[in-house]
Design an enzyme around this catalytic site. Structure first.
Site, PDB file in Angstrom:
ATOM      1  CG  HIS A 210     -53.531  41.117  73.355  1.00  0.00           C
ATOM      2  ND1 HIS A 210     -52.395  41.619  73.918  1.00  0.00           N
ATOM      3  CD2 HIS A 210     -54.559  41.649  74.045  1.00  0.00           C
ATOM      4  CE1 HIS A 210     -52.718  42.408  74.927  1.00  0.00           C
ATOM      5  NE2 HIS A 210     -54.033  42.455  75.028  1.00  0.00           N
TER       6      HIS A 210
HETATM    7  C1  UD1 Z   1     -59.125  41.649  76.607  1.00  0.00           C
HETATM    8  C2  UD1 Z   1     -59.053  43.074  77.173  1.00  0.00           C
HETATM    9  C3  UD1 Z   1     -57.638  43.594  77.061  1.00  0.00           C
HETATM   10  C4  UD1 Z   1     -56.632  42.635  77.682  1.00  0.00           C
HETATM   11  C5  UD1 Z   1     -56.827  41.257  77.045  1.00  0.00           C
HETATM   12  C6  UD1 Z   1     -55.881  40.234  77.611  1.00  0.00           C
HETATM   13  C7  UD1 Z   1     -61.001  44.555  76.931  1.00  0.00           C
HETATM   14  C8  UD1 Z   1     -61.582  45.669  76.137  1.00  0.00           C
HETATM   15  N1  UD1 Z   1     -59.896  43.985  76.413  1.00  0.00           N
HETATM   16  O1  UD1 Z   1     -58.843  41.735  75.216  1.00  0.00           O
HETATM   17  O2  UD1 Z   1     -57.548  44.832  77.733  1.00  0.00           O
HETATM   18  O3  UD1 Z   1     -55.340  43.117  77.452  1.00  0.00           O
HETATM   19  O4  UD1 Z   1     -58.181  40.854  77.278  1.00  0.00           O
HETATM   20  O5  UD1 Z   1     -56.005  39.018  76.924  1.00  0.00           O
HETATM   21  O6  UD1 Z   1     -61.523  44.233  77.970  1.00  0.00           O
HETATM   22  N2  UD1 Z   1     -61.206  34.459  73.038  1.00  0.00           N
HETATM   23  C9  UD1 Z   1     -61.114  33.108  73.171  1.00  0.00           C
HETATM   24  N3  UD1 Z   1     -61.074  32.582  74.440  1.00  0.00           N
HETATM   25  C10 UD1 Z   1     -61.125  33.356  75.553  1.00  0.00           C
HETATM   26  C11 UD1 Z   1     -61.231  34.742  75.398  1.00  0.00           C
HETATM   27  C12 UD1 Z   1     -61.262  35.281  74.133  1.00  0.00           C
HETATM   28  O7  UD1 Z   1     -61.060  32.375  72.201  1.00  0.00           O
HETATM   29  O8  UD1 Z   1     -61.089  32.798  76.676  1.00  0.00           O
HETATM   30  C13 UD1 Z   1     -61.205  35.034  71.669  1.00  0.00           C
HETATM   31  C14 UD1 Z   1     -62.608  35.332  71.154  1.00  0.00           C
HETATM   32  O9  UD1 Z   1     -62.640  35.080  69.808  1.00  0.00           O
HETATM   33  C15 UD1 Z   1     -62.758  36.811  71.387  1.00  0.00           C
HETATM   34  C16 UD1 Z   1     -61.323  37.296  71.190  1.00  0.00           C
HETATM   35  O10 UD1 Z   1     -60.497  36.237  71.667  1.00  0.00           O
HETATM   36  O11 UD1 Z   1     -63.669  37.379  70.541  1.00  0.00           O
HETATM   37  C17 UD1 Z   1     -61.029  38.559  71.936  1.00  0.00           C
HETATM   38  O12 UD1 Z   1     -61.373  38.430  73.318  1.00  0.00           O
HETATM   39  P1  UD1 Z   1     -61.867  39.720  74.167  1.00  0.00           P
HETATM   40  O13 UD1 Z   1     -62.042  39.348  75.580  1.00  0.00           O
HETATM   41  O14 UD1 Z   1     -63.005  40.366  73.457  1.00  0.00           O
HETATM   42  O15 UD1 Z   1     -60.695  40.729  74.043  1.00  0.00           O
HETATM   43  P2  UD1 Z   1     -59.150  40.515  74.238  1.00  0.00           P
HETATM   44  O16 UD1 Z   1     -58.538  40.842  72.924  1.00  0.00           O
HETATM   45  O17 UD1 Z   1     -58.812  39.221  74.889  1.00  0.00           O
END
Ligand code: UD1
Length: 366
Positions: A210
């Protein structure tokens, strides 16, 4: 016990936070005079990424939901700060507890520090020395501002002391995530996931990906999946896919490389533990999974160029193989031919929450 009552405000926001807060809130229940409040920032919001974990890990339902959702780093961090400041002003906590290295961790720490509320950071001191990783920025800022730094391994203490943190703020307590792992391991049986994957005990690999640096860059992502496709031709590979990764597979048209891979959506905590604890090998770019596979004694190939968790390499089952196709395959062959020792770092013993609760009690009540 007759002592003044103190309020501890715990912050969670993203999937890797819940398993770190759950055992601590549990341990603090037996400390007299402590009132606990749980704030969920909503950085993760899908049932499978957030509330599902809260229920499964027996966390109380959050007292406050900030509902910040996904956004750019600045917007997400800013929204947590704006909403968390209001909570702090209303609740007036004596201590804020943050865990890990996600944006919510750093945002809450910044707010508390400016309101002169002490901060305890669980999982302090880890460093990848790679500032291209957003979590590294979060770790540096959080540790710079925190009053109590609770480290999982001695390298955490060494990093903090080198950065000039006074030794009396730093406490080596062990890895709290392993408390949650040991607690749930007896429930982690393969029949829980038999409706979604077809695997035999000890006869498959688990893959997770991820990191933006891996899945948002086409060449890197394709290189990793090319190695995975080759592995899948000889060993079943199970791949629970993070929402970010799912989106990139589609956008880059990489589905063909996954045709022999068993993909699922994100799994709950115990279902995922069921998969990892019976696997032959784990391939991942996650920080937490490097630690969990070490605790489980299962070989782990880390698909990154560095790790902030070097103790999983020196005292565990982890090998850093990077993202190049041939290096991943070479790492895979080496791990499969045996020779991965099953060591576990000191204090990764399932008793970390009690040690942290004791440090917090001393800090709050003297
Ligand atoms: C975040 C953390 C990372 C952790 C990871 C675990 C930061 C900088 N990153 O990264 O350290 O390892 O979580 O998963 O804090 N999305 C969904 N549903 C959700 C959450 C996210 O669809 O419930 C999608 C969205 O399109 C979003 C993307 O996933 O833009 C990324 O989510 P985000 O929370 O920005 O970062 P992670 O890659 O999950």
């Amino acid at each position: 016990m007759n002592r003044p009552h103190k309020t501890i405000l715990h912050v969670v926001g993203a999937r890797p936070n819940y398993m770190k807060i759950a055992p601590l809130m549990d341990a603090l229940k037996s400390v007299a005079g402590v009132r606990q409040i749980l704030v969920n920032t909503g950085q993760h919001y899908d049932e499978a990424m957030a509330k599902g974990f809260i229920r499964e890990l027996n966390l109380p339902m959050p007292d406050r939901d900030l509902e910040v959702g996904s956004a750019s780093h600045a917007v997400q961090t800013g929204n947590v700060m704006i909403r968390f400041e209001q909570v702090c002003l209303e609740e007036r906590p004596d201590l804020v507890v943050v865990v890990g290295d996600v944006n919510s961790t750093m945002a809450a720490t910044l707010v508390a520090a400016k309101l002169l509320i002490p901060v305890a950071h669980v999982e302090a001191g880890l460093r990848s020395n790679d500032r291209a990783m957003p979590e590294e920025i979060n770790r540096i800022v959080t540790d710079r501002l925190a009053d109590l730094l609770l480290t999982p391994s001695p390298d955490g203490n060494e990093n903090l002391l080198r950065e000039g943190v006074p030794a009396e703020r730093v406490h080596l307590v062990g890895n709290i995530m392993i408390d949650t792992l040991f607690r749930h391991q007896p429930m982690a049986t393969l029949d829980r996931v038999a409706d979604r994957v077809n695997v035999k005990d000890g006869g498959y690999a688990v893959l997770t990906l991820h990191r933006p640096s891996n899945v948002d860059v086409l060449e890197t992502f394709r290189g990793i999946l090319t190695a995975v496709a080759e592995i899948a031709a000889e060993l079943p590979v199970v791949f629970p896919v993070h929402p970010r990764t799912q989106a990139r597979v589609k956008e880059f048209g990489l589905d063909a490389l996954l045709k022999d891979v068993q993909t699922t959506g994100p799994l709950g905590y115990i279902d995922f533990l069921s998969l990892t604890s019976h696997a032959k090998i784990v391939l991942t770019d996650s920080g937490g999974l490097q630690e969990e596979s070490t605790a489980l004694g299962i070989p782990c190939l880390t698909l990154r160029e560095n790790t902030e968790r070097p103790v999983t390499v020196t005292h565990g089952t982890n090998t850093i193989v990077g993202t190049n196709t041939q290096r991943i395959l070479a790492g895979y062959r080496a791990a499969m031919s045996g020779g991965v020792s099953k060591r576990r770092p000191e204090l990764w013993d399932g008793q970390t929450a009690g040690r942290i609760a004791a440090v917090l009690e001393r800090y709050l009540f003297g």
